[in-house]
Design a protein around this motif. Sequence first.
Motif, PDB file in Angstrom:
ATOM      1  N   ALA A 129       0.809  -1.220   0.000  1.00 45.62           N
ATOM      2  CA  ALA A 129       0.000   0.000   0.000  1.00 45.62           C
ATOM      3  C   ALA A 129       0.840   1.268   0.000  1.00 45.62           C
ATOM      4  N   LEU A 130       2.048   1.221   0.567  1.00 45.78           N
ATOM      5  CA  LEU A 130       2.857   2.442   0.664  1.00 45.78           C
ATOM      6  C   LEU A 130       3.149   3.082  -0.699  1.00 45.78           C
ATOM      7  N   PRO A 131       3.521   2.311  -1.718  1.00 47.81           N
ATOM      8  CA  PRO A 131       3.725   2.958  -3.022  1.00 47.81           C
ATOM      9  C   PRO A 131       2.453   3.635  -3.548  1.00 47.81           C
ATOM     10  N   ALA A 132       1.295   3.027  -3.280  1.00 51.76           N
ATOM     11  CA  ALA A 132       0.036   3.637  -3.715  1.00 51.76           C
ATOM     12  C   ALA A 132      -0.247   4.917  -2.940  1.00 51.76           C
ATOM     13  N   LEU A 133       0.094   4.945  -1.656  1.00 48.38           N
ATOM     14  CA  LEU A 133      -0.017   6.179  -0.875  1.00 48.38           C
ATOM     15  C   LEU A 133       0.893   7.253  -1.459  1.00 48.38           C
ATOM     16  N   ARG A 134       2.097   6.845  -1.772  1.00 49.18           N
ATOM     17  CA  ARG A 134       3.081   7.792  -2.297  1.00 49.18           C
ATOM     18  C   ARG A 134       2.612   8.399  -3.617  1.00 49.18           C
ATOM     19  N   ARG A 135       1.959   7.586  -4.443  1.00 40.93           N
ATOM     20  CA  ARG A 135       1.500   8.066  -5.749  1.00 40.93           C
ATOM     21  C   ARG A 135       0.148   8.769  -5.672  1.00 40.93           C
ATOM     22  N   GLY A 136      -0.487   8.778  -4.511  1.00 42.94           N
ATOM     23  CA  GLY A 136      -1.782   9.430  -4.369  1.00 42.94           C
ATOM     24  C   GLY A 136      -2.946   8.603  -4.852  1.00 42.94           C
ATOM     25  N   GLU A 137      -2.738   7.287  -5.008  1.00 48.37           N
ATOM     26  CA  GLU A 137      -3.823   6.422  -5.461  1.00 48.37           C
ATOM     27  C   GLU A 137      -4.792   6.103  -4.326  1.00 48.37           C
ATOM     28  N   ILE A 138      -4.310   6.129  -3.092  1.00 49.84           N
ATOM     29  CA  ILE A 138      -5.154   5.949  -1.914  1.00 49.84           C
ATOM     30  C   ILE A 138      -4.798   7.040  -0.908  1.00 49.84           C
ATOM     31  N   ASP A 139      -5.659   7.231   0.090  1.00 54.95           N
ATOM     32  CA  ASP A 139      -5.457   8.285   1.083  1.00 54.95           C
ATOM     33  C   ASP A 139      -4.981   7.759   2.427  1.00 54.95           C
ATOM     34  N   VAL A 140      -5.341   6.548   2.759  1.00 54.25           N
ATOM     35  CA  VAL A 140      -4.970   5.978   4.051  1.00 54.25           C
ATOM     36  C   VAL A 140      -4.926   4.462   3.926  1.00 54.25           C
ATOM     37  N   ALA A 141      -4.008   3.840   4.667  1.00 52.66           N
ATOM     38  CA  ALA A 141      -3.887   2.385   4.685  1.00 52.66           C
ATOM     39  C   ALA A 141      -3.697   1.941   6.127  1.00 52.66           C
ATOM     40  N   PHE A 142      -3.975   0.667   6.375  1.00 53.64           N
ATOM     41  CA  PHE A 142      -3.808   0.104   7.706  1.00 53.64           C
ATOM     42  C   PHE A 142      -2.745  -0.983   7.676  1.00 53.64           C
ATOM     43  N   GLY A 143      -2.037  -1.130   8.787  1.00 56.81           N
ATOM     44  CA  GLY A 143      -1.063  -2.206   8.862  1.00 56.81           C
ATOM     45  C   GLY A 143      -0.190  -2.100  10.090  1.00 56.81           C
ATOM     46  N   ARG A 144       0.818  -2.958  10.129  1.00 59.45           N
ATOM     47  CA  ARG A 144       1.787  -3.017  11.237  1.00 59.45           C
ATOM     48  C   ARG A 144       3.024  -2.248  10.806  1.00 59.45           C
ATOM     49  N   VAL A 145       3.124  -1.006  11.228  1.00 58.27           N
ATOM     50  CA  VAL A 145       4.124  -0.099  10.653  1.00 58.27           C
ATOM     51  C   VAL A 145       5.545  -0.446  11.053  1.00 58.27           C
ATOM     52  N   HIS A 146       5.762  -1.046  12.214  1.00 58.52           N
ATOM     53  CA  HIS A 146       7.128  -1.268  12.681  1.00 58.52           C
ATOM     54  C   HIS A 146       7.748  -2.546  12.127  1.00 58.52           C
ATOM     55  N   ALA A 147       7.045  -3.186  11.195  1.00 58.19           N
ATOM     56  CA  ALA A 147       7.596  -4.374  10.541  1.00 58.19           C
ATOM     57  C   ALA A 147       7.790  -4.162   9.051  1.00 58.19           C
ATOM     58  N   VAL A 148       7.538  -2.960   8.557  1.00 57.07           N
ATOM     59  CA  VAL A 148       7.587  -2.707   7.121  1.00 57.07           C
ATOM     60  C   VAL A 148       9.031  -2.713   6.637  1.00 57.07           C
ATOM     61  N   ARG A 149       9.289  -3.498   5.595  1.00 51.59           N
ATOM     62  CA  ARG A 149      10.635  -3.552   5.018  1.00 51.59           C
ATOM     63  C   ARG A 149      10.804  -2.554   3.886  1.00 51.59           C
ATOM     64  N   ALA A 150       9.693  -2.078   3.332  1.00 50.55           N
ATOM     65  CA  ALA A 150       9.759  -1.116   2.236  1.00 50.55           C
ATOM     66  C   ALA A 150      10.315   0.216   2.747  1.00 50.55           C
ATOM     67  N   PRO A 151      10.902   1.041   1.871  1.00 47.12           N
ATOM     68  CA  PRO A 151      11.442   2.335   2.307  1.00 47.12           C
ATOM     69  C   PRO A 151      10.379   3.180   2.993  1.00 47.12           C
ATOM     70  N   TRP A 152      10.699   3.642   4.175  1.00 49.77           N
ATOM     71  CA  TRP A 152       9.781   4.475   4.964  1.00 49.77           C
ATOM     72  C   TRP A 152      10.352   5.883   4.989  1.00 49.77           C
ATOM     73  N   ARG A 153       9.597   6.841   4.533  1.00 50.93           N
ATOM     74  CA  ARG A 153      10.086   8.219   4.444  1.00 50.93           C
ATOM     75  C   ARG A 153       9.316   9.117   5.393  1.00 50.93           C
ATOM     76  N   ASP A 154       9.905  10.283   5.641  1.00 47.24           N
ATOM     77  CA  ASP A 154       9.248  11.253   6.525  1.00 47.24           C
ATOM     78  C   ASP A 154       7.919  11.731   5.965  1.00 47.24           C
ATOM     79  N   GLU A 155       7.650  11.422   4.691  1.00 52.36           N
ATOM     80  CA  GLU A 155       6.389  11.872   4.087  1.00 52.36           C
ATOM     81  C   GLU A 155       5.175  11.187   4.699  1.00 52.36           C
ATOM     82  N   PHE A 156       5.380  10.044   5.375  1.00 49.39           N
ATOM     83  CA  PHE A 156       4.258   9.301   5.939  1.00 49.39           C
ATOM     84  C   PHE A 156       4.058   9.625   7.410  1.00 49.39           C
ATOM     85  N   ALA A 157       2.800   9.753   7.792  1.00 49.98           N
ATOM     86  CA  ALA A 157       2.414   9.860   9.198  1.00 49.98           C
ATOM     87  C   ALA A 157       1.593   8.633   9.546  1.00 49.98           C
ATOM     88  N   TYR A 158       1.586   8.259  10.817  1.00 46.91           N
ATOM     89  CA  TYR A 158       0.768   7.124  11.228  1.00 46.91           C
ATOM     90  C   TYR A 158       0.258   7.345  12.643  1.00 46.91           C
TER      91      TYR A 158
END
Length: 318
Positions: A129-158
Amino acid sequence: MDLDMAQVRAFITTADEQHFGKAAERLHLSQQALSKRIRRLEELLGMRLLERSSQGVALTEAGARFLAPAAAALDAADAAVAAVAASSRPLRVDVLDERLVPIQVVQRWIDADRDAPLEVSMRHGLENALPALRRGEIDVAFGRVHAVRAPWRDEFAYRPTRLEPLVLLVGVDHPFALAPSVGLAELPGVPLRTPMGGGVAEWTAFLRDFAAAWSLDLDTSGPALSLDHLVDTVADSPGAATLVGAGMSVPDGQRIRTVPLVAPTPVYPWSAVWRRDRPHRLLSRLLDIAGSGTSVRDMAEAIGPVWLPAADRAGLGL
């Protein structure tokens, strides 16, 4: 000099993917059209930004200097468009799967307002879901944030929304079927069917950490098919058991039982995630319904002693 944002996006995406084919696929362009956009940008700037090789694509010195301010300019342009669009379009929510806690949050909103302006998608994990958030395809996603292996940037809030207790799912003939609860110290040696092939990465990582911490016997073989298939496996095997979230919608209550786990209670941490610079006008409403106004400490105290993987406990401040 006026920059064409389509050309800038083509450059940034190619630099990110380090591959023309992957970048073209991500932008839904042909490689020829992608190359043309980048070439026009380079002509406008009067210098090469990317170098092709048999290994892929690399930034030139000029490209490396251009990348960060170009990304900031693109983000600003996207945010300007999103600010206008978000005032009228529905809130787009990724709930991961149709049986999990996030869909229940959405359902509570719909129950209160049948015309709730919502669009729901299921991307099978926060990493997807994070790439879709980054591209503006979705507005919010749910998940376990402290296990994400994908690049996490300051652009995301949770914001944490729930600590979901895990329960033991067993058939009616299982030795634990009539137990009011099962302590974690009783679980070692109990076969637990937890197929992981193709499963959600955050969930399978949680199960592995849980098994390592409590010396559990996990059978992870085979693909993670539907919950119905897993329920059938447990119901048809007197000694079989599995682990599910207490909030999960579980079918066929005549053949199976859910038994609480205690001392301590393992909990799965759910959070809502969104673009920090693109909060949809309805985001606060969703967060209120999801229960984000309750502190994580209060959530944990309401359950009692809880177990979490070290990464989640540290990230949540518990």
